[in-house]
Design a protein around this motif. Sequence first.
Motif, short mmCIF file in Angstrom:
data_model
loop_
_atom_site.label_atom_id
_atom_site.label_comp_id
_atom_site.label_asym_id
_atom_site.label_seq_id
_atom_site.Cartn_x
_atom_site.Cartn_y
_atom_site.Cartn_z
N VAL A 331 21.18 -20.80 51.11
CA VAL A 331 21.90 -20.05 52.05
C VAL A 331 21.27 -19.82 53.26
CG1 VAL A 331 23.19 -17.87 52.53
CG2 VAL A 331 23.03 -18.86 50.24
N ASP A 332 21.97 -20.26 54.45
CA ASP A 332 21.31 -19.80 55.73
C ASP A 332 22.28 -18.38 56.15
OD1 ASP A 332 21.00 -19.49 58.59
OD2 ASP A 332 20.88 -21.49 58.83
N ALA A 333 21.44 -17.36 56.03
CA ALA A 333 21.95 -15.98 56.23
C ALA A 333 22.18 -15.82 57.74
CB ALA A 333 20.92 -14.81 55.71
N LEU A 334 21.65 -16.40 58.68
CA LEU A 334 21.97 -16.04 59.94
C LEU A 334 23.39 -16.77 60.56
CD1 LEU A 334 20.96 -15.00 62.71
CD2 LEU A 334 19.68 -17.08 63.22
N GLU A 335 23.42 -18.19 60.00
CA GLU A 335 24.49 -19.06 60.27
C GLU A 335 25.63 -18.71 59.51
OE1 GLU A 335 24.88 -20.56 62.78
OE2 GLU A 335 22.57 -20.36 63.61
N ARG A 336 25.26 -17.92 58.25
CA ARG A 336 26.46 -17.62 57.30
C ARG A 336 27.02 -19.03 56.61
NH1 ARG A 336 25.76 -13.24 55.27
NH2 ARG A 336 27.68 -13.15 54.59
N THR A 337 26.22 -19.92 56.34
CA THR A 337 26.54 -21.27 55.81
C THR A 337 25.76 -21.32 54.49
OG1 THR A 337 24.89 -22.27 56.92
CG2 THR A 337 26.87 -22.34 58.12
N VAL A 338 26.69 -22.10 53.50
CA VAL A 338 25.91 -22.20 52.18
C VAL A 338 25.90 -23.82 51.85
CG1 VAL A 338 26.31 -21.50 49.66
CG2 VAL A 338 26.81 -20.06 51.55
N ASN A 339 24.75 -24.10 51.23
CA ASN A 339 24.58 -25.50 50.96
C ASN A 339 25.10 -25.57 49.43
OD1 ASN A 339 24.21 -28.25 50.48
ND2 ASN A 339 21.66 -27.90 50.51
N VAL A 340 26.22 -26.31 49.18
CA VAL A 340 26.75 -26.17 47.64
C VAL A 340 26.75 -27.72 46.87
CG1 VAL A 340 28.70 -25.68 46.33
CG2 VAL A 340 28.30 -24.14 48.47
N LYS A 341 26.59 -27.48 45.89
CA LYS A 341 26.70 -28.71 44.86
C LYS A 341 27.75 -28.55 44.00
CE LYS A 341 24.09 -31.15 41.10
NZ LYS A 341 23.07 -31.32 40.27
N TRP A 342 28.82 -29.53 44.42
CA TRP A 342 30.00 -29.38 43.57
C TRP A 342 29.97 -29.94 42.26
CZ3 TRP A 342 32.73 -25.79 45.76
CH2 TRP A 342 32.89 -25.85 47.36
N ASP A 356 28.40 -38.12 39.78
CA ASP A 356 28.15 -38.13 41.24
C ASP A 356 28.49 -37.16 41.99
OD1 ASP A 356 27.19 -39.32 43.63
OD2 ASP A 356 28.78 -40.08 44.19
N PRO A 357 27.83 -35.89 41.45
CA PRO A 357 28.04 -34.54 42.19
C PRO A 357 27.78 -34.80 43.72
CG PRO A 357 26.22 -34.55 40.90
CD PRO A 357 26.68 -35.96 40.76
N THR A 358 28.58 -33.96 44.58
CA THR A 358 28.18 -34.00 46.14
C THR A 358 27.77 -32.80 46.49
OG1 THR A 358 30.51 -33.47 46.48
CG2 THR A 358 30.05 -35.70 46.29
N GLU A 359 26.82 -32.86 47.64
CA GLU A 359 26.43 -31.70 48.11
C GLU A 359 27.19 -31.34 49.42
OE1 GLU A 359 22.26 -30.64 48.00
OE2 GLU A 359 22.08 -31.07 45.85
N GLU A 360 27.31 -30.05 49.71
CA GLU A 360 28.05 -29.90 51.17
C GLU A 360 27.49 -28.69 51.63
OE1 GLU A 360 32.65 -29.83 52.76
OE2 GLU A 360 32.31 -29.91 50.61
N THR A 361 27.75 -28.54 52.94
CA THR A 361 27.29 -27.17 53.60
C THR A 361 28.37 -26.77 54.07
OG1 THR A 361 25.19 -27.91 54.40
CG2 THR A 361 26.27 -26.06 55.32
N VAL A 362 29.09 -25.43 53.74
CA VAL A 362 30.30 -24.66 53.97
C VAL A 362 29.92 -23.48 54.53
CG1 VAL A 362 31.50 -26.29 52.30
CG2 VAL A 362 30.69 -23.95 51.67
N SER A 363 31.01 -23.05 55.04
CA SER A 363 30.99 -21.40 55.48
C SER A 363 31.03 -20.62 54.44
CB SER A 363 31.96 -21.06 56.52
OG SER A 363 32.07 -19.95 56.68
N ALA A 364 30.26 -19.50 54.35
CA ALA A 364 30.05 -18.44 53.21
C ALA A 364 31.51 -17.91 53.02
CB ALA A 364 29.18 -17.25 53.62
#
Length: 538
Positions: A331-342, A356-364
Amino acid sequence: IDSDSESYSGTSDSEDQECEFTDHAQSILSSLDESIGKIDDFLTFERGFLHGDIVCPVSDPSGQLGRVVGVEMFVDLETYSGDIIEDVNSKQLSRVRSFVSGDCVVMGPWMGRVIRAFDLVTVVFSDGAKCEMLLRDSEVLKPIPPFIFEDAPYFYYPSQRVRIVHPSVSKSGTWLSGSWRASRDEGVVSHVDVGLVHVNWITSVANVWGDRSSSPPNFQDPKNLTLLSCFPYANWQLGDWCTLSAGHDGSLPSEDRKCSRYSQTYVVAKTKSTFDVLWQNGSISLGLEPYILAPVSTPGDHDFWPGQFVLEKLAVEEAAERQRIGIVRNVDALERTVNVKWIVPVDDDIVRYGSDPTEETVSAYELVEHPDFSFCTGEVVIRSALNIDKSEADLTNGTMTVSRKSLDTSSGFLSCIGNVLGYKDDGIEVQWASGVISKAQHFEIIGLERLLDNSLESVNEVHTSVDDEAEQETIHHESTKNALEESGEDCTGSLRNAFYFSKTAFDFLTNVASSFFGAHDSTSSSSVSFIPCQIIYV
């Protein structure tokens, strides 16, 4: 000359008074500084955190949050004679009583909570005779003053002088040395443990799996029970009583070692802990002092941690089946973004990782905590039936499989009930009642509190549904009866005040209800009549 002398004398007295006042003020300030220092030291040692606690840096309270994942504690112990043993690792300490009120225990497939533990007291008499007595009533064995500890947390403790008030308690006791005599009515307590435990049984693994299981008797020999506990070494507080593990009393003063005839009890006089913290960005800090951390009592709904299971937040018009499940990477607490593995749903029963799980950075704010796959540190979990394999019990790559054959014995169920230690390697690390630590997938375990909450809701819904349907049936019955009477037909036996209920649903809810309202002894039936009308299976 006399005038000058008097003037000088007055000036001298004034200066002396001023110096005395200054010295007194400095003394007060010095004492105040010392008192503040002692208070600071006390607060520093008293500020403690447990596994799973949410913290933030004192230097940056608005920055990223962290979760306590490790605790190391050292304590100073005080003996009954006032001697101090310094810097003892808390992992070397043991509880004075093996079971206390509130403990979670496991016996066979059943899990319960201790209501009361009864003392088993061993008394040594002046002639060397020794008797072991199970005490259900503290009135039968009275302490004799003077008391070694005025504010003892337990009624009986080693080295305490006692008097037998009712001879029957010693006459029916177990004589380890010598035999009963009426004259043996005063002695010294040499050992105290738990001799009988009153347990409130909560639920059974068998009931969770859909089978029926009658609860054991409520009063149990402690030898039949297994304590369900994790991180006991991190829970010590000032004033707690404890014993030292065998082989760790080398630092005892010689006069204390002379008391080895009795069980040695210590009091925790000081604690000092350091903490390992997992931060939201995925980094780990080891051995942090407590004064650089501050507790966070109410984290936000969109504060996440590595390893946590989350759901994609959908718009109202989107279908729920399209909702993705993910595992937080960082988690990037300052930017409020989360790197997620679906991770990809495979079928209705289990969820495993796609090819083939994907990783993506999304808004918290585009994520929510998964309601079913979120586990707290220390939470009690039960292994779901999905993870019961037909092969022998095995521990491979940190993952345990349990065989049906192993569950033929009561000890086999110790691998089916445990405590969550934390998230690890895209799974959940669990310490089972057997002592084994292994990783489980999120669909392989069920949180006990969530299970009981859902069960209570189901029972309440059945009560409400039954009451509503019974009321409607009564109304229909009365209206039909009136119509038949008006037509002159005999309505006796033509209607039965009953409703049709699925046998599968009934069996499930009966198992659930048995856990709450069912048998309190081994002879009771596990069925529960909580439906206020006749049941017809269909």
